[in-house]
Design a protein around this motif. Structure first.
Motif, PDB file in Angstrom:
ATOM      1  N   GLY A  59      76.463  40.714 -19.624  1.00  0.00           N
ATOM      2  CA  GLY A  59      77.286  41.598 -20.560  1.00  0.00           C
ATOM      3  C   GLY A  59      76.801  41.896 -21.957  1.00  0.00           C
ATOM      4  N   ARG A  60      77.241  42.719 -22.578  1.00  0.00           N
ATOM      5  CA  ARG A  60      76.745  43.044 -24.158  1.00  0.00           C
ATOM      6  C   ARG A  60      77.656  42.321 -25.321  1.00  0.00           C
ATOM      7  NH1 ARG A  60      73.850  48.012 -23.576  1.00  0.00           N
ATOM      8  NH2 ARG A  60      73.210  47.998 -21.500  1.00  0.00           N
ATOM      9  N   LYS A  61      78.641  41.691 -24.730  1.00  0.00           N
ATOM     10  CA  LYS A  61      79.551  41.008 -25.761  1.00  0.00           C
ATOM     11  C   LYS A  61      78.886  39.832 -26.174  1.00  0.00           C
ATOM     12  CE  LYS A  61      84.115  39.772 -26.694  1.00  0.00           C
ATOM     13  NZ  LYS A  61      84.716  40.897 -27.594  1.00  0.00           N
ATOM     14  N   CYS A  62      78.925  39.753 -27.759  1.00  0.00           N
ATOM     15  CA  CYS A  62      78.314  38.523 -28.471  1.00  0.00           C
ATOM     16  C   CYS A  62      79.122  37.970 -29.652  1.00  0.00           C
ATOM     17  CB  CYS A  62      76.645  38.924 -28.786  1.00  0.00           C
ATOM     18  SG  CYS A  62      75.838  37.621 -29.470  1.00  0.00           S
ATOM     19  N   SER A 285      65.380  41.964 -13.098  1.00  0.00           N
ATOM     20  CA  SER A 285      66.622  42.112 -14.138  1.00  0.00           C
ATOM     21  C   SER A 285      67.871  42.629 -13.283  1.00  0.00           C
ATOM     22  CB  SER A 285      66.166  42.739 -15.264  1.00  0.00           C
ATOM     23  OG  SER A 285      67.254  42.685 -16.192  1.00  0.00           O
ATOM     24  N   VAL A 286      68.979  42.280 -13.449  1.00  0.00           N
ATOM     25  CA  VAL A 286      70.213  42.784 -13.095  1.00  0.00           C
ATOM     26  C   VAL A 286      70.868  43.135 -14.220  1.00  0.00           C
ATOM     27  CG1 VAL A 286      72.109  42.598 -11.396  1.00  0.00           C
ATOM     28  CG2 VAL A 286      69.782  41.342 -10.978  1.00  0.00           C
ATOM     29  N   GLY A 287      71.475  44.308 -14.471  1.00  0.00           N
ATOM     30  CA  GLY A 287      72.437  44.728 -15.369  1.00  0.00           C
ATOM     31  C   GLY A 287      73.882  44.297 -15.246  1.00  0.00           C
ATOM     32  N   TRP A 288      74.379  44.225 -16.074  1.00  0.00           N
ATOM     33  CA  TRP A 288      75.880  43.794 -16.272  1.00  0.00           C
ATOM     34  C   TRP A 288      76.604  44.712 -14.986  1.00  0.00           C
ATOM     35  CZ3 TRP A 288      79.822  47.334 -17.160  1.00  0.00           C
ATOM     36  CH2 TRP A 288      79.535  48.333 -17.923  1.00  0.00           C
ATOM     37  N   PHE A 297      63.935  44.696 -21.035  1.00  0.00           N
ATOM     38  CA  PHE A 297      63.670  45.810 -21.895  1.00  0.00           C
ATOM     39  C   PHE A 297      63.955  47.133 -21.297  1.00  0.00           C
ATOM     40  CE2 PHE A 297      60.671  42.588 -23.715  1.00  0.00           C
ATOM     41  CZ  PHE A 297      61.667  42.299 -24.664  1.00  0.00           C
ATOM     42  N   ASN A 298      63.686  47.249 -20.061  1.00  0.00           N
ATOM     43  CA  ASN A 298      63.925  48.563 -19.448  1.00  0.00           C
ATOM     44  C   ASN A 298      65.291  48.720 -18.954  1.00  0.00           C
ATOM     45  OD1 ASN A 298      61.220  49.114 -19.085  1.00  0.00           O
ATOM     46  ND2 ASN A 298      61.005  49.169 -16.814  1.00  0.00           N
ATOM     47  N   GLN A 299      65.761  47.666 -18.930  1.00  0.00           N
ATOM     48  CA  GLN A 299      67.428  47.734 -18.695  1.00  0.00           C
ATOM     49  C   GLN A 299      68.103  48.288 -20.144  1.00  0.00           C
ATOM     50  OE1 GLN A 299      71.244  44.475 -18.251  1.00  0.00           O
ATOM     51  NE2 GLN A 299      69.183  43.946 -17.341  1.00  0.00           N
ATOM     52  N   ILE A 313      72.102  45.911  -6.812  1.00  0.00           N
ATOM     53  CA  ILE A 313      72.176  44.470  -6.594  1.00  0.00           C
ATOM     54  C   ILE A 313      72.837  44.601  -4.947  1.00  0.00           C
ATOM     55  CG2 ILE A 313      74.352  43.991  -7.535  1.00  0.00           C
ATOM     56  CD1 ILE A 313      71.520  41.583  -7.129  1.00  0.00           C
ATOM     57  N   PHE A 314      73.633  45.789  -4.638  1.00  0.00           N
ATOM     58  CA  PHE A 314      74.495  45.648  -3.684  1.00  0.00           C
ATOM     59  C   PHE A 314      73.541  46.163  -2.352  1.00  0.00           C
ATOM     60  CE2 PHE A 314      77.610  46.567  -6.801  1.00  0.00           C
ATOM     61  CZ  PHE A 314      78.565  45.306  -6.539  1.00  0.00           C
TER      62      PHE A 314
END
Length: 348
Positions: A59-62, A285-288, A297-299, A313-314
């Protein structure tokens, strides 16, 4: 606590759009394209050497808003991995022989199922890396983290731009350096950074400016001396990472009028040896939200894996993904300049 800056999204910046970022990078005049550089090096099309690292961005939360962040993460971001995506990630981890799980964010520890992800990955015999911003461990609800890391032998990879306060606070926010030192001292007290314990603590540094990182081995020796002398802190390895012209660092380059100059620096420093070892060749790499990417970086530029194969991922298929053609762009020069750059530091 450190002062929190607004994200590009919060500011409604045009560069909060990945399409705008890609367009801006595509308009920079360069001497040659990344594809032509790989062709000259005999590496085109670029393909994986295998999948050794399963990197999950939860996720993007920080709790921080760093000035150079390529994720544009911050407290105002709400994107977090759903249960369905997390469940499928865990299925992949538990059913394949990919040896390493690399957990990132945002601050990955903020995800409600982060602990489960660590515990089940370790139970499946995987090495688990956690990309920790250190200051998260000082928040009351996350004070348990150092002991949890140690209990499960999590490999902690921690960002620290410089071993003195000015350089770190300039990038990561006022007061972050002091909090980071406190966190590192807690980790050391538990045995992290001591070669005899097996508890790995690596630091990541990136330049405070528009230049390439120095020699990784030389910097590591200097950092080890200075961190021990100034703060009594020990660690295992230092990774040097090039600032990628993405998101908030791209915003800085554009605002300061240094984008063309910086891209020229990256392009002219292209190193075919570094290119042969780029992280996209052994990482998935797997995105949220469950989309698959060649690298983090591509993500962040919304450039999923080759459409001729599985893209979520599915639809995960280890054999097909191991044979994919890697998606490229001008930002890739950031990973191949000089000694190279990856989530594991220099590549050459």
């Amino acid at each position: 606590m450190s002062r929190v800056l607004p994200t590009l999204q919060k500011r409604a910046s045009t560069l909060s759009s990945t399409r705008e970022q890609r367009g801006m990078l595509g308009r920079v005049p360069v001497a040659f394209t990344f594809e032509s550089a790989l062709q000259d090096a005999g590496l085109y099309p670029l393909r994986p050497t295998g999948i050794d690292i399963f990197q999950i961005n939860v996720g993007r939360k920080c709790n921080q808003t760093c000035r150079h962040c390529h994720v544009d993460a911050g407290p105002d971001r709400t994107e977090m991995m759903s249960d369905a995506v997390m469940d499928r990630c865990l299925e992949v981890i538990e059913s394949t022989d990919i040896p390493t799980v690399d957990i990132t964010g945002g601050a990955p520890e903020l995800h409600k199922r982060w602990r489960e992800l660590v515990i089940r990955s370790r139970a499946a015999g995987k090495k688990v890396m956690d990309r920790c911003n250190l200051t998260i461990t000082l928040l009351p609800n996350y004070a348990y983290l150092p002991e949890f890391f140690a209990e499960h032998a999590v490999h902690v990879v921690a960002s620290l731009p410089h071993y003195r306060p000015k350089g770190t606070d300039a990038q990561r926010g006022d007061g972050v350096f002091g909090e980071s030192i406190q966190a590192l001292q807690r980790l050391n007290a538990l045995g992290y950074g001591d070669p005899s314990t097996g508890l790995e603590l690596d630091l990541v540094t990136n330049p405070v400016g528009t230049f390439l990182p120095g020699n990784q081995a030389g910097l590591e020796a200097e950092w080890k001396r200075q961190m021990e002398r100034l703060y009594g802190i020990r660690f295992n390895r230092l990774y040097t990472i090039t600032n990628m012209p993405i998101s908030r660092y791209l915003d800085f380059l554009e605002e300061s009028g240094k984008l063309n100059e910086y891209m020229e620096r990256l392009v002219t420093a292209f190193n075919p040896v570094a290119a042969a070892g780029v992280m996209c060749r052994n990482t998935l790499s797997v995105g949220w939200e469950g989309t698959l990417y060649d690298c983090d970086f591509n993500q962040m530029l919304d450039l999923p894996v080759d459409p001729r194969g599985p893209r979520t991922i599915f639809d995960f298929d280890l054999d097909a993904l191991s044979r994919r053609e890697i998606i490229l762009g001008p930002h890739c020069f950031g990973c191949t300049a000089g000694a190279g750059s990856s989530c594991g530091g220099a590549t050459a």
